[in-house]
Design a protein around this motif. Sequence first.
Motif, PDB file in Angstrom:
ATOM      1  N   GLY A   1       0.844  -1.196   0.000  1.00  0.00           N
ATOM      2  CA  GLY A   1       0.000   0.000   0.000  1.00  0.00           C
ATOM      3  C   GLY A   1       0.874   1.239   0.000  1.00  0.00           C
ATOM      4  O   GLY A   1       2.105   1.142  -0.025  1.00  0.00           O
ATOM      5  N   CYS A   2       0.231   2.393   0.012  1.00  0.00           N
ATOM      6  CA  CYS A   2       0.999   3.640   0.058  1.00  0.00           C
ATOM      7  C   CYS A   2       0.102   4.747   0.599  1.00  0.00           C
ATOM      8  O   CYS A   2      -1.090   4.530   0.855  1.00  0.00           O
ATOM      9  N   CYS A   3       0.695   5.899   0.800  1.00  0.00           N
ATOM     10  CA  CYS A   3      -0.063   7.073   1.233  1.00  0.00           C
ATOM     11  C   CYS A   3      -0.483   7.835  -0.018  1.00  0.00           C
ATOM     12  O   CYS A   3       0.234   7.834  -1.016  1.00  0.00           O
ATOM     13  N   ARG A   4      -1.630   8.491   0.079  1.00  0.00           N
ATOM     14  CA  ARG A   4      -2.083   9.315  -1.057  1.00  0.00           C
ATOM     15  C   ARG A   4      -2.600  10.642  -0.520  1.00  0.00           C
ATOM     16  O   ARG A   4      -3.493  10.671   0.318  1.00  0.00           O
ATOM     17  N   ALA A   5      -2.019  11.730  -1.016  1.00  0.00           N
ATOM     18  CA  ALA A   5      -2.539  13.063  -0.704  1.00  0.00           C
ATOM     19  C   ALA A   5      -3.235  13.565  -1.956  1.00  0.00           C
ATOM     20  O   ALA A   5      -2.675  13.484  -3.047  1.00  0.00           O
ATOM     21  N   SER A   6      -4.456  14.065  -1.798  1.00  0.00           N
ATOM     22  CA  SER A   6      -5.180  14.512  -2.994  1.00  0.00           C
ATOM     23  C   SER A   6      -5.813  15.876  -2.760  1.00  0.00           C
ATOM     24  O   SER A   6      -6.239  16.196  -1.648  1.00  0.00           O
ATOM     25  N   ILE A   7      -5.863  16.650  -3.828  1.00  0.00           N
ATOM     26  CA  ILE A   7      -6.281  18.049  -3.709  1.00  0.00           C
ATOM     27  C   ILE A   7      -7.598  18.313  -4.441  1.00  0.00           C
ATOM     28  O   ILE A   7      -8.029  17.512  -5.266  1.00  0.00           O
ATOM     29  N   GLY A   8      -8.199  19.440  -4.120  1.00  0.00           N
ATOM     30  CA  GLY A   8      -9.424  19.880  -4.811  1.00  0.00           C
ATOM     31  C   GLY A   8      -9.365  21.370  -5.043  1.00  0.00           C
ATOM     32  O   GLY A   8      -8.344  22.016  -4.763  1.00  0.00           O
ATOM     33  N   ILE A   9     -10.481  21.934  -5.504  1.00  0.00           N
ATOM     34  CA  ILE A   9     -10.455  23.359  -5.850  1.00  0.00           C
ATOM     35  C   ILE A   9     -10.268  24.248  -4.630  1.00  0.00           C
ATOM     36  O   ILE A   9      -9.907  25.412  -4.769  1.00  0.00           O
ATOM     37  N   TYR A  10     -10.542  23.704  -3.454  1.00  0.00           N
ATOM     38  CA  TYR A  10     -10.412  24.522  -2.240  1.00  0.00           C
ATOM     39  C   TYR A  10      -9.013  24.421  -1.626  1.00  0.00           C
ATOM     40  O   TYR A  10      -8.693  25.136  -0.680  1.00  0.00           O
ATOM     41  N   THR A  11      -8.176  23.517  -2.119  1.00  0.00           N
ATOM     42  CA  THR A  11      -6.854  23.328  -1.507  1.00  0.00           C
ATOM     43  C   THR A  11      -5.975  24.543  -1.797  1.00  0.00           C
ATOM     44  O   THR A  11      -5.979  25.069  -2.907  1.00  0.00           O
TER      45      THR A  11
END
Length: 419
Positions: free
Chosen positions: A389-399
């Motif tokens: 497995g791994c870590c996942r950082a994900s962004i959106g329009i508010y980031t």
Amino acid sequence: MKPNPSLPSADFYDHQPIRDQFPTLKQTIGDHPLCYLDTAATSQKPQAVIDAMTEYYQLNNANVHRAAHQLSTRATQQYEAVRQQVAHFIHAKHQQEIIFTHGTTESINMVAYGLTAQVQPNDLILIDTAAHHANIVPWQELAKRTGAIIKPIPLTADAQLDINAYEQLLQAKPTLVALCHVSNALGTVNPIIDLIAMAKNAGALTLVDGAQAVAHLEIDVQQMDCDFYVFSGHKMYGPTGVGILYGRFEQLNTLTPMLTGGEMIKTVSFDRTEYGELPNRLEAGTPAIAEVIGLGAAITFLQGLPREQIKAHEQLLMRYLQQQLLNLGDITLYGVSNDNSQSNIGSVAFNVANEHHQDVGILLDQQAVAIRCGHHCAMPLMSQLKLSGCCRASIGIYTNKHDIDQFIHALNTVKELLL
Ligand SMILES: Cc1ncc(COP(=O)(O)O)c(C=O)c1O
């Protein structure tokens, strides 16, 4: 990709007024402001979406299509207006090509079930190795029912779809090719127009899982020329419980309905039932009315934004995030092309030295940083990358940049604790 300490940290679009519309993001957890980097799992919802759903329940709550009273008329008008809106949003030719489902998973299951009568033993189905389980398991079930054969489309060493291997596989004339537009685990982006054109030349039907694309990219299903395109409302600032199955009219019309019952029929007798026309024939039962209306509000919200500026802002944030991670040291990034020729969208996958991804996630959570850890519903991809497995950082329009800085600061603390 190499560390680059000189990458710009300025020039981000000032989108505070957009961020202010997301009430969830105004909270602190412990002493820290919430830093939400799990948008790929589900996005936060703007006030306009919350208000649209509340208004439906407060003023217009009624079932759609059947009753002859004013509340039902209003609810039906709102519900059908969203169908039109979605068709326009993804550039579908007809609004009958838009089917409301409960999400991407249900949409793919409906296609896989619906094709059962058309698939023969030994027919070939090609699946993207980077696919989410939702775009794998329904095809395996179809193969069990029909005797079809499934083959994965291999990836290159830097986890991009291997075009040469794909070309080879297409020579066997597959019946269907199931692709992801943007990988949920890595944020890698497929050259979808080319991949579909190649599949079509080989005579295959195409289904594209757009769950991770639709919030970030302009979608034009006619230009893409796919047969099916599917996505979920909750990953594009809309509510959970609603999704879309787009299908080219002729293809949708030949699918056997997975669900049967009320709403989807023309006539019923004990001898024989005649199904209704599209889109009703694929929408049995009472739909998720409030959620569809919420999805409409999410689309209105997205369409009111300066999309080009937001896109540029997200791209800058992604590069900043990747570079800050590399600058931190002891970080391995996954799915980032070695020569920087491909940019990722939405998600960054990484691990910290040899530390377990779950430990990293828990320690980040203690600093109010929300990321996701695990196999990301992409176990075949993880095994190709030789990872549990791994870590996942994900962004959106508010980031914003502050989110990334808070995350990197917190990750540095995690490193100090663990290494
Ligand atoms: C690429 C992709 N496909 C399918 C899904 C499944 O979506 P849902 O759970 O909304 O049906 C997800 C959810 O994470 C996804 O990211």
